[in-house]
Enzyme design. Structure first.
Site, mmCIF file in Angstrom:
data_model
loop_
_atom_site.group_PDB
_atom_site.id
_atom_site.type_symbol
_atom_site.label_atom_id
_atom_site.label_comp_id
_atom_site.label_asym_id
_atom_site.label_seq_id
_atom_site.Cartn_x
_atom_site.Cartn_y
_atom_site.Cartn_z
ATOM 1 N N LYS A 1 0.848 -1.193 0.000
ATOM 2 C CA LYS A 1 0.000 0.000 0.000
ATOM 3 C C LYS A 1 0.881 1.240 0.000
ATOM 4 O O LYS A 1 1.965 1.247 0.606
ATOM 5 C CB LYS A 1 -0.883 -0.031 1.256
ATOM 6 C CG LYS A 1 -1.889 1.094 1.389
ATOM 7 C CD LYS A 1 -2.691 0.891 2.664
ATOM 8 C CE LYS A 1 -3.804 1.919 2.799
ATOM 9 N NZ LYS A 1 -4.617 1.677 4.019
ATOM 10 N N SER B 1 -9.237 1.568 2.860
ATOM 11 C CA SER B 1 -8.367 2.401 2.064
ATOM 12 C C SER B 1 -7.259 1.626 1.345
ATOM 13 O O SER B 1 -6.533 2.186 0.533
ATOM 14 C CB SER B 1 -7.728 3.472 2.948
ATOM 15 O OG SER B 1 -6.934 2.897 3.974
ATOM 16 N N SER C 1 -9.770 -0.986 6.813
ATOM 17 C CA SER C 1 -9.073 -0.744 5.550
ATOM 18 C C SER C 1 -8.263 -1.909 4.996
ATOM 19 O O SER C 1 -7.802 -1.856 3.859
ATOM 20 C CB SER C 1 -8.157 0.478 5.689
ATOM 21 O OG SER C 1 -8.918 1.650 5.822
#
Length: 563
Positions: free
Chosen positions: A130, A214, A238
């Protein structure tokens, strides 16, 4: 900035695309309006060998790379190719460093050729990250236009493109190959992934749906098999939400189990409900593989917030023994007790989620396990209190990041658009006291379930929805309560796939009676025609720092239901 934010975003977007080799370009990307399952569509661009590699799980890959059956370079090239295709279909990459990854893979192969052994347990395994991780040679934008060509929005720090997050040292030491960073919603505080640099990240199973957030880029990339396993973060769902939306397993560990040192973040310094880092992958065993590898590097010696807790095999052995009974009833002395959350009393899950709960419940009961309805203290109160830390600073941190470029804020994070009152030190302290009391109350409820089970133990784990629907439609992620209660309590949780939407079965209820207008709105957003075929997932929740146990439970339940 000397150019408009739109120009800066376009330049960055084009720079990412330019790193995709010409021979890996897709000439005619199908329109999103076509309900194309691109997890199948992508296969036409890959060789049979590449398909065999990229559709293997992380644990299957390391069996080959650590034995020398597959070279690290061959595996890395295959995943770089599939990731490049994935980005063109889904908008899921923020940073591409394929050349550096291939160079690293060649070094691993040279080491294996010389020493006849792997570098470590992840030898030759490609891992995606990420875009909160700092990686040498590339930047971290975290979706902010104002962070382009900076270090977390600042210039002249000396850290630009040279600083690395702590976990990367441990992954490299274990033999992993790092090759790309994946998309996030700017601010990180959304269940959908959208920013002004790469646009909206799509769900590979159905591009009319969100990939989640996210860690949405991770979910999309792994979902389309452009990565075997990757790392995201979770402050309100997330990791688990993107895992669920893309039919994956995702581990949300408790705080302090895995190293967060040196990563970028929003609202850094807010410590009431902390973000945690954890893996997403196609199998529970993949998550176990990378988690064990990280813990073998003793991260507590390098990150002061990590607990000194090595991997505890004894915690999972009892659960793993259950795998031998898949297809038959478990002996009484080995049975588990599960709490089931059908609804949190605030928002009612839609038809596919309700069916998934029934499927899992039926499978557990058929295997002989004990099922009880979970009736804990109010999740509404828990979530309302747990939400406060997201706005402790009145939104100043994220507004300052937007102000660097003057870029527009996506609808999904419009909460932060306007000035809000900052909490005082006294109010933050009061919130912390309230959170402590709620955690104590929930703990006592969990303890009390020992009186209701025939095992004499409190419930072993809780089965819960992660969201009211299988995946959010664009700009329609309007309820987070099914994921955030876990963060508020700092419990361990694993998302796992259950089934797929069937429009002929998962129809809207004709006699639905909503709790309130929001409950009705959530139900109205579900359309069986749009959702047909989408992944349907749930989560298994355990108490704090039960990563070994809950991963084992997730693996067992997954095999019990054929997933």
């Amino acid at each position: 900035m000397t150019t408009s934010w739109k120009d800066a975003a376009a330049k960055k977007r084009e720079a990412i695309s330019a790193l995709i080799p010409a021979e890996w370009r897709i000439d005619n990307v199908p329109s999103v309006k076509e309900q194309v399952d691109v997890t199948d569509y992508i296969k036409q661009y890959l060789s049979r060998e590449e398909l065999g590699i990229t559709e293997s799980s992380a644990d299957q890959i390391v069996e080959k790379t650590t034995s020398g059956a597959w070279s690290a370079e061959k595996v890395t090239r295959a995943f770089c190719h599939r990731a490049a295709l994935a980005h063109q279909l889904l908008h899921c990459l923020h940073e591409v460093f394929f050349d550096a990854a291939i160079a690293d893979a060649k070094k691993l192969d040279a080491y294996f050729a010389k020493h006849k052994e792997p570098v470590g347990p992840l030898h030759g395994l490609p891992i995606s990250l990420k875009d909160q991780f700092h990686v040498k040679g590339v930047e971290t934008t975290m979706g902010y236009v104002g962070w382009i060509d900076t270090f977390e929005g600042k210039k002249g720090t000396g850290k630009e493109r040279v600083f690395e997050s702590e976990m990367l040292r441990e992954l490299r030491a274990s033999g992993a190959v790092l090759y790309c960073k994946t998309s996030v919603p700017h601010t990180l505080m959304a269940g959908e992934t959208v920013n002004n640099i790469i646009g909206y990240t799509l769900n590979p199973k159905n591009r009319n749906l969100s990939s989640g957030g996210s860690s949405g880029g991770e979910g999309a990339l792994i979902g389309i098999r452009g990565s075997p396993v990757g790392f995201g973060t979770d402050i309100g769902g997330s990791i688990r939400v993107p895992a669920a939306f893309n039919g994956l397993y995702g581990l949300r560990p408790s705080t302090g189990r895995l190293p967060y040192e040196g990563m970028s973040n929003s609202m850094d310094g807010q410590n009431t409900v902390l973000s945690v880092v954890g893996p997403l992958g196609t199998t529970a065993s993949s998550l176990r593989l990378v988690t064990k590898a990280l813990l073998s590097q003793q991260p507590w010696l390098y990150d002061p917030l990590v607990h000194e807790i090595p991997w505890r095999s004894a915690e999972e052995e009892h659960i793993q023994q259950l795998l031998q009974f898949v297809g038959e009833s478990v002996p009484k002395e080995k049975r588990l007790a599960f709490g089931i959350i059908h609804t949190d009393g605030v928002v009612t899950p839609t038809a596919p989620i309700r069916r998934a709960i029934k499927l899992v419940t039926k499978a557990l009961e058929a295997a002989g396990h004990e099922i009880t309805t979970w009736s804990p203290p109010s999740h509404r109160v828990l979530n309302d209190t747990g939400f406060r830390p997201w706005v402790f600073d009145g939104g100043r941190n994220v507004r300052d990041a937007f102000a660097l470029s003057g870029e527009q804020m996506a609808t999904q994070v419009s909460l932060y658009q306007n000035e809000m009152k900052e909490f005082t030190a006294t109010e933050i302290a009061e919130t912390n006291v309230a959170m402590r009391g709620l955690r104590k109350e929930y703990m006592e409820y969990w303890n009390s379930t020992a009186k209701e089970t025939s095992t004499g133990r409190p419930v072993d784990a809780v089965i819960s929805p992660l969201a009211p629907w299988p995946a959010a439609r664009e700009a329609k992620y309007k309820y987070y309560g099914y994921s955030t209660w876990v963060n508020a309590l700092d419990y361990t949780a694993v998302a796992f796939p259950v089934t797929n939407v069937d429009k002929s079965i998962d129809v809207k209820s004709s006699d639905f009676k909503p709790v309130d207008e929001k409950d009705q709105e959530i139900q109205d957003d579900y359309d069986p025609e749009i959702y047909d075929g989408a992944h349907v997932s749930l989560q298994i929740v355990g108490r704090r720092l039960q990563e070994e146990k809950i991963l084992a439970v997730a693996e067992y339940v997954g095999k019990l239901i054929g997933k």
